[in-house]
Write an enzyme that holds these catalytic residues in place. Structure first.
Site, PDB file in Angstrom:
ATOM      1  CG  HIS A   1      18.786 -29.034   4.186  1.00 20.74           C
ATOM      2  ND1 HIS A   1      20.110 -28.836   3.931  1.00 20.74           N
ATOM      3  CD2 HIS A   1      18.122 -28.175   3.371  1.00 20.74           C
ATOM      4  CE1 HIS A   1      20.259 -27.894   3.010  1.00 20.74           C
ATOM      5  NE2 HIS A   1      19.065 -27.475   2.670  1.00 20.74           N
TER       6      HIS A   1
ATOM      7  CB  SER B   1      13.713 -29.136  -2.312  1.00 20.91           C
ATOM      8  OG  SER B   1      14.794 -28.412  -1.788  1.00 20.91           O
TER       9      SER B   1
ATOM     10  CD  GLU C   1       7.767   1.919   0.763  1.00 23.97           C
ATOM     11  OE1 GLU C   1       8.912   1.585   0.481  1.00 23.97           O
ATOM     12  OE2 GLU C   1       7.173   2.836   0.154  1.00 23.97           O
TER      13      GLU C   1
ATOM     14  CE  LYS D   1      16.754 -24.256 -12.844  1.00 22.65           C
ATOM     15  NZ  LYS D   1      15.763 -25.336 -12.750  1.00 22.65           N
ATOM     16  CG  ASP D   2      20.061 -21.599  -6.636  1.00 29.22           C
ATOM     17  OD1 ASP D   2      19.067 -21.751  -7.360  1.00 29.22           O
ATOM     18  OD2 ASP D   2      20.145 -22.095  -5.492  1.00 29.22           O
TER      19      ASP D   2
END
Lengths: 258, 422
Positions: free
Chosen positions: B213, B217, B285, B241-242
């Site tokens: 921040h 971004s 894994e 949107k998220d």
């Protein structure tokens, strides 16, 4: 790079990974290639066929239980496959368990109750190995999840013995089974057909018995499968509708930007 | 009405003394975000949400789990069979772990593609890499907890890595185990750390966001925001949107949880741990497979034993990412305007997938060779191609601003549609 092209490449890569991953999973079994069978509990709408599970229980109790324990399944769990309390008491009542110490400090034997877990044919793992030529018969409670191939593997193994039991024997006390990793298994052919007399009158062919006991063992390993698949359908339908609504909202919110 | 104004006053009174509401409003509502972020930017918030899912399901599982070699496997079975919805919570947690890595790997490759690691976001990148390292440690120890065959043998193989350290290796390994083999003390401390580390991750996530921040971004053009025309407030634009992205992600995750809960697991982990029986193939894994391939790819080099060399190569493969901002010599962030880098980016993606597949195969024959080639290429990418290409590559012209690029894109789209209609 346009978003569409990026997505296409991403999807192609995912598919490649998924396919090769399947290859890895199959390759890990080391045995002969398994034929995929149809199971009542396959797929999104699959549920355990109750009657098959019950017949499978009979095969387990009358054949498998002579050598294999089922330590994570309790008699009380049989309510989940349609038995009532009296029937379960009757089944448990055929077995004896060691309990105690009592008020005199002594261990004692009593008949098994619904709250007891399936009684093992052995006192302990050492005795089990000693009674079976040094090979410990595995506990069957999780076998469906503990072997690559799952139900197809169990069915393949049970029906896959070739020739007479010792004809292909690879070594002293070992039997040939192409589905077993390495091909040499210590368990002699367990099912021949007519090993049990089904209570519901079904013909007890070897294939029928193998199918039934495989269904039973799949239930024993994954008793919540029916509940899981039922709930999953509701949750996924909800999420698909929610996603559509959120997408519409997103379009509306963003309309003035693009 | 009097109630809400009363509430407002309380909030104001509190916020004056500890401005937590201002902070939240500032970073989740007003926060100015480039308006051209594509769906690849969803994976950051998704990672945060998966972390929360893992912590919540993990805390519930810990209420029913017993970290003892004699009871761990049984307690997991009791969660599956006797605890109300225990099967759902455990399958969510197990598949959530895999989902976490899917999301984070996509998030990292997005950063690589659009140059999000470059100045002034190097510290954002570092914090992200620290989160990745913590996640890997957490996931590895979590995999040991059910105390199945793969749990036990993975723990044995991975802790043995430390015995490759010259002179003190054996001592360190014994110290890690709390004994002379993987045993009850090992399981106990792994449980303790598996519970602790996710909260450390939460802390580093805050640092990651704090650093993010500071400059805001990155975006698909890679150019800086130049004013209010380039940005939109985070809420409602990116919250909606998220949320949409989250909902789609949950469809995928829950499809696994409900319909293929053990697809990503290994059958051997449904067999109780037995130190006397070694599984035919010990595989980690899926999310560790590329690193596992690098570990096994390296042969003896001069006086360095293969084991030690492999360990060094494996750790270097991650540590090298910390200096990536300085290895990359290009002044341009986004691969959109870097035609050569775009090519080698996709080569790197393929390379990592090849590493992953060869990590799953026994280290012999063609897969060992492929693993070796892919390992060498991985290092060539970062150590040779990144510094070189940035200097030589003919780049495409950058748009004047984010706003301009958005308009160009929608402009071309409009002209395309008009062409189709005419």
């Amino acid at each position: 790079m346009t978003p569409a092209r990026t997505w296409i490449i991403g999807t192609v890569l995912t598919v490649i990974v998924a396919i090769t991953n399947i290859g890895i999973a199959n390759g890990a079994s080391d045995g002969a290639h398994l034929t995929a069978q149809r199971w009542s509990f396959d797929g999104i709408f699959g549920r355990f066929d109750r009657t098959a599970v019950q017949r499978g229980l009979q095969v387990y109790l009358e054949v498998c239980a002579n050598c294999h324990s089922l330590e994570y399944v309790a008699y009380r769990n049989l309510t989940e496959i349609g038995y009532n309390e009296n029937q379960i008491k009757a089944i448990a009542g055929q077995y004896e368990v060691e309990d105690g110490p009592n008020n005199d400090g002594e261990m004692f034997t009593r008949t098994a109750q619904p709250s007891d877990y399936f009684v093992s044919p052995y006192a302990n793992a050492m005795e089990a190995a000693a009674m079976n030529n040094g090979a410990l018969p595995p506990d069957l409670s999780l076998i469906y999840k503990a072997r690559a191939g799952g139900a197809d593997y169990i069915y393949g193994l049970l029906t896959g013995y070739e020739g007479e039991e010792t004809e292909h024997s690879v070594a002293e006390g070992l039997y040939y089974n192409p589905y077993f990793p390495g091909g040499a298994i210590a368990m002699p052919k367990p099912l021949y057909g007519d090993d049990v007399e089904y209570a519901d009158g079904t013909t007890a062919s070897m294939e029928q018995e193998a199918r039934d006991v495989t269904t039973f063992l799949s239930w024993a390993a994954e008793p919540k499968l029916d509940a899981r698949k039922k709930l999953g359908l509701k949750v996924l339908l909800f999420l698909i509708v929610l996603s559509a609504l959120l997408f519409a909202s997103k379009r509306k919110v963003w309309r003035d930007i693009h | 009405m009097s109630n809400s104004s009363m509430g407002k006053k309380v909030v104001q009174w509190f916020d004056y003394r500890l401005p937590i509401f201002t902070f939240m409003h500032h970073s989740l509502v007003d926060y100015q975000t480039p308006k051209n972020l594509n769906y690849w930017w969803n994976f950051g918030s998704l990672a945060g949400i998966v972390l929360v899912i893992q912590i919540i399901t993990g805390i519930v599982l810990a209420m029913h789990y017993t970290p003892h070699v004699d009871h761990a496997f049984d307690s997991v079975e009791s969660i599956m069979r006797d605890v109300n919805y225990g099967w759902l919570i455990r399958y969510l947690h197990a598949n959530g772990g895999s989902a976490f890595f899917v999301v984070v790997y996509i998030h990292i490759f997005r950063g690589l593609y659009f140059g999000s690691y470059k100045s002034p976001r190097e510290v954002v990148w570092w914090m992200g890499l620290i989160i990745l390292l913590l996640m890997m440690a957490t996931a590895f120890m979590g995999y040991v907890l059910p105390w199945g065959q793969m749990s036990f043998w993975a723990a044995t193989v991975i802790t043995n890595i430390f015995s490759a350290i010259p002179l003190v290796g054996e001592t360190i390994t014994t110290w890690l185990w709390g004994g002379f083999a993987v045993g009850n003390p090992t399981l106990n401390r792994f449980f303790s750390l598996h519970y602790l580390l996710p909260f450390v991750v939460v802390g580093v996530v805050f640092l990651h966001l704090w650093a993010l921040h500071r400059f805001g971004s990155n975006n698909p053009t890679g150019i800086d925001t130049k004013g209010p025309k380039d940005t939109v407030p985070f809420h409602p634009y990116y919250t909606i949107k998220d949320l949409f992205g989250l909902s789609v992600f949950l469809i995928v995750l829950l499809a696994f949880v409900f319909y293929a809960p053990n697809y990503l697991g290994h059958p051997d982990n449904y067999v109780k741990a037995n130190p006397l029986v070694t599984p035919a193939h010990i595989v980690p894994e899926w999310y560790f497979l590329p690193f596992y391939a690098i570990l096994r790819a390296v042969p003896d080099i001069w006086f360095v034993e293969a084991k030690l060399a492999g360990v060094i190569a494996m750790f270097t493969s991650i540590l090298i990412l910390f200096v990536l901002p300085w290895l990359d010599s290009s002044p341009i962030r986004s691969a959109r305007y870097r035609p050569w880098y775009k090519q080698i980016f996709w080569f790197l993606v393929i390379d990592v997938i090849v590493l992953g597949i060869s990590g799953a195969k026994p280290p012999e024959g063609v897969w060992l060779i492929l693993g070796r080639v892919a390992t060498v290429y991985y290092f060539i990418h970062f150590l040779i191609l990144m510094p070189l290409i940035g200097r030589l590559e003919p780049t495409k012209p950058l748009p004047g601003s984010i706003d301009e690029s958005v308009r160009q894109e929608s402009g071309t789209q409009t002209s395309e549609t008009t062409r189709k209609h005419s």
